[in-house]
Write a protein that holds these residues in place. Sequence first.
Motif, PDB file in Angstrom:
ATOM      1  N   PHE A 157       0.824  -1.211   0.000  1.00  0.00           N
ATOM      2  CA  PHE A 157       0.000   0.000   0.000  1.00  0.00           C
ATOM      3  C   PHE A 157       0.860   1.264   0.000  1.00  0.00           C
ATOM      4  CE2 PHE A 157      -2.992  -3.146   1.630  1.00  0.00           C
ATOM      5  CZ  PHE A 157      -4.136  -2.843   0.902  1.00  0.00           C
ATOM      6  N   ARG A 158       2.170   1.083   0.186  1.00  0.00           N
ATOM      7  CA  ARG A 158       3.089   2.220   0.202  1.00  0.00           C
ATOM      8  C   ARG A 158       4.066   2.197  -0.975  1.00  0.00           C
ATOM      9  NH1 ARG A 158       4.040   4.509   5.262  1.00  0.00           N
ATOM     10  NH2 ARG A 158       5.358   5.949   4.079  1.00  0.00           N
ATOM     11  N   SER A 159       4.041   1.134  -1.764  1.00  0.00           N
ATOM     12  CA  SER A 159       5.003   0.982  -2.855  1.00  0.00           C
ATOM     13  C   SER A 159       4.342   0.294  -4.039  1.00  0.00           C
ATOM     14  CB  SER A 159       6.204   0.148  -2.381  1.00  0.00           C
ATOM     15  OG  SER A 159       6.994  -0.265  -3.475  1.00  0.00           O
ATOM     16  N   LYS A 160       4.381   0.944  -5.194  1.00  0.00           N
ATOM     17  CA  LYS A 160       3.752   0.365  -6.388  1.00  0.00           C
ATOM     18  C   LYS A 160       4.508  -0.865  -6.885  1.00  0.00           C
ATOM     19  CE  LYS A 160       1.702   4.778  -7.687  1.00  0.00           C
ATOM     20  NZ  LYS A 160       2.288   5.530  -6.550  1.00  0.00           N
ATOM     21  N   LEU A 161       5.807  -0.906  -6.666  1.00  0.00           N
ATOM     22  CA  LEU A 161       6.560  -2.096  -7.056  1.00  0.00           C
ATOM     23  C   LEU A 161       6.162  -3.285  -6.184  1.00  0.00           C
ATOM     24  CD1 LEU A 161       8.651  -3.533  -8.731  1.00  0.00           C
ATOM     25  CD2 LEU A 161      10.451  -2.521  -7.310  1.00  0.00           C
ATOM     26  N   ALA A 162       5.992  -3.055  -4.898  1.00  0.00           N
ATOM     27  CA  ALA A 162       5.527  -4.128  -4.015  1.00  0.00           C
ATOM     28  C   ALA A 162       4.116  -4.563  -4.402  1.00  0.00           C
ATOM     29  CB  ALA A 162       5.560  -3.670  -2.560  1.00  0.00           C
ATOM     30  N   ALA A 163       3.266  -3.600  -4.773  1.00  0.00           N
ATOM     31  CA  ALA A 163       1.906  -3.928  -5.207  1.00  0.00           C
ATOM     32  C   ALA A 163       1.939  -4.794  -6.463  1.00  0.00           C
ATOM     33  CB  ALA A 163       1.117  -2.646  -5.467  1.00  0.00           C
ATOM     34  N   ALA A 164       2.814  -4.452  -7.401  1.00  0.00           N
ATOM     35  CA  ALA A 164       2.943  -5.244  -8.627  1.00  0.00           C
ATOM     36  C   ALA A 164       3.425  -6.659  -8.311  1.00  0.00           C
ATOM     37  CB  ALA A 164       3.894  -4.555  -9.596  1.00  0.00           C
ATOM     38  N   LEU A 165       4.359  -6.775  -7.384  1.00  0.00           N
ATOM     39  CA  LEU A 165       4.844  -8.096  -6.978  1.00  0.00           C
ATOM     40  C   LEU A 165       3.716  -8.923  -6.361  1.00  0.00           C
ATOM     41  CD1 LEU A 165       8.291  -7.037  -5.504  1.00  0.00           C
ATOM     42  CD2 LEU A 165       7.980  -8.675  -7.370  1.00  0.00           C
ATOM     43  N   LYS A 166       2.932  -8.297  -5.510  1.00  0.00           N
ATOM     44  CA  LYS A 166       1.810  -9.003  -4.889  1.00  0.00           C
ATOM     45  C   LYS A 166       0.787  -9.442  -5.936  1.00  0.00           C
ATOM     46  CE  LYS A 166       0.691  -9.461  -1.050  1.00  0.00           C
ATOM     47  NZ  LYS A 166       0.785 -10.668  -0.171  1.00  0.00           N
ATOM     48  N   ASN A 167       0.681  -8.673  -7.026  1.00  0.00           N
ATOM     49  CA  ASN A 167      -0.297  -8.981  -8.075  1.00  0.00           C
ATOM     50  C   ASN A 167       0.275  -9.836  -9.198  1.00  0.00           C
ATOM     51  OD1 ASN A 167      -2.202  -7.613  -6.634  1.00  0.00           O
ATOM     52  ND2 ASN A 167      -2.415  -5.889  -8.028  1.00  0.00           N
ATOM     53  N   GLY A 168       1.462 -10.411  -8.968  1.00  0.00           N
ATOM     54  CA  GLY A 168       1.967 -11.412  -9.905  1.00  0.00           C
ATOM     55  C   GLY A 168       3.096 -10.998 -10.823  1.00  0.00           C
ATOM     56  N   LEU A 169       3.754  -9.876 -10.550  1.00  0.00           N
ATOM     57  CA  LEU A 169       4.877  -9.445 -11.390  1.00  0.00           C
ATOM     58  C   LEU A 169       5.925 -10.547 -11.508  1.00  0.00           C
ATOM     59  CD1 LEU A 169       6.352  -7.017 -12.847  1.00  0.00           C
ATOM     60  CD2 LEU A 169       7.458  -6.592 -10.643  1.00  0.00           C
ATOM     61  N   LYS A 170       6.308 -10.856 -12.739  1.00  0.00           N
ATOM     62  CA  LYS A 170       7.305 -11.904 -12.980  1.00  0.00           C
ATOM     63  C   LYS A 170       8.688 -11.321 -13.268  1.00  0.00           C
ATOM     64  CE  LYS A 170       4.024 -15.354 -14.776  1.00  0.00           C
ATOM     65  NZ  LYS A 170       2.811 -14.563 -14.503  1.00  0.00           N
ATOM     66  N   THR A 171       8.730 -10.215 -13.994  1.00  0.00           N
ATOM     67  CA  THR A 171      10.009  -9.602 -14.362  1.00  0.00           C
ATOM     68  C   THR A 171      10.551  -8.807 -13.187  1.00  0.00           C
ATOM     69  OG1 THR A 171       9.199  -9.384 -16.635  1.00  0.00           O
ATOM     70  CG2 THR A 171      11.175  -8.136 -16.044  1.00  0.00           C
TER      71      THR A 171
END
Length: 220
Positions: A48-62
């Motif tokens: 909730f404080r980091s968009k990169l962490a949010a992307a990781l939580k939502n399945g970011l592979k790269t």
Amino acid sequence: MLNITKIREGLYGIGGGIATKNLVPRVKVYNERIVKQGGVEYRIWNPFRSKLAAALKNGLKTFPFTENTKVLYLGASTGTTVSHLSDIIVNGEIYAVEISHQAMRSLLRVAEQRENIIPIHGDARKPQEYEEVGKVDVIYQDVAQPDQDEILIANARMFLKKDGIAMIAIKSQSIDVTLKPKEVFDRVIKKLEQHFEVLEKIKLEPFDKDHLFAVLRFKG
């Protein structure tokens, strides 16, 4: 004892969350939760404080960050995400560009204890002002401006290595409030495709509303 699993280089799973090893033990950056186990201190990365962490939580592979990566970070703000990347890129460099005087003061405090963060008080629209950065492996951009696509393209042309990775958090409401978010995202992606290969597109709900996180490979 908590079950700690290594997700990938520099990233750990702890109790359903994501964490990085704290480069500066006993020091918090944004009042994040700290977990200590086996003589190692981990910082829980708040999506909730980091968009990169949010992307990781939502399945970011790269995830192009290693201990030696050189990063240009546009829109570093107070250093929340920058600090977690600093935990990972222990021997690399993060050139953190921020235009706000207030945010820069906080970023400087973070950088004082982390030698791999080089704060730059500057305007991401004017990459010539920090041309000394040189070529980088990754550009990460979180700049809530109507011309954020042009900002990324200009910086990539000057700094990003051929086949280098760019990551951009596209905020539809900062670009055009009269259009539906999908229409904004499609327009921005179409423009970026002229210069990049699109590797991933990830929506950031429920952590950030009306945001699309895109991962791109620079055609050079």
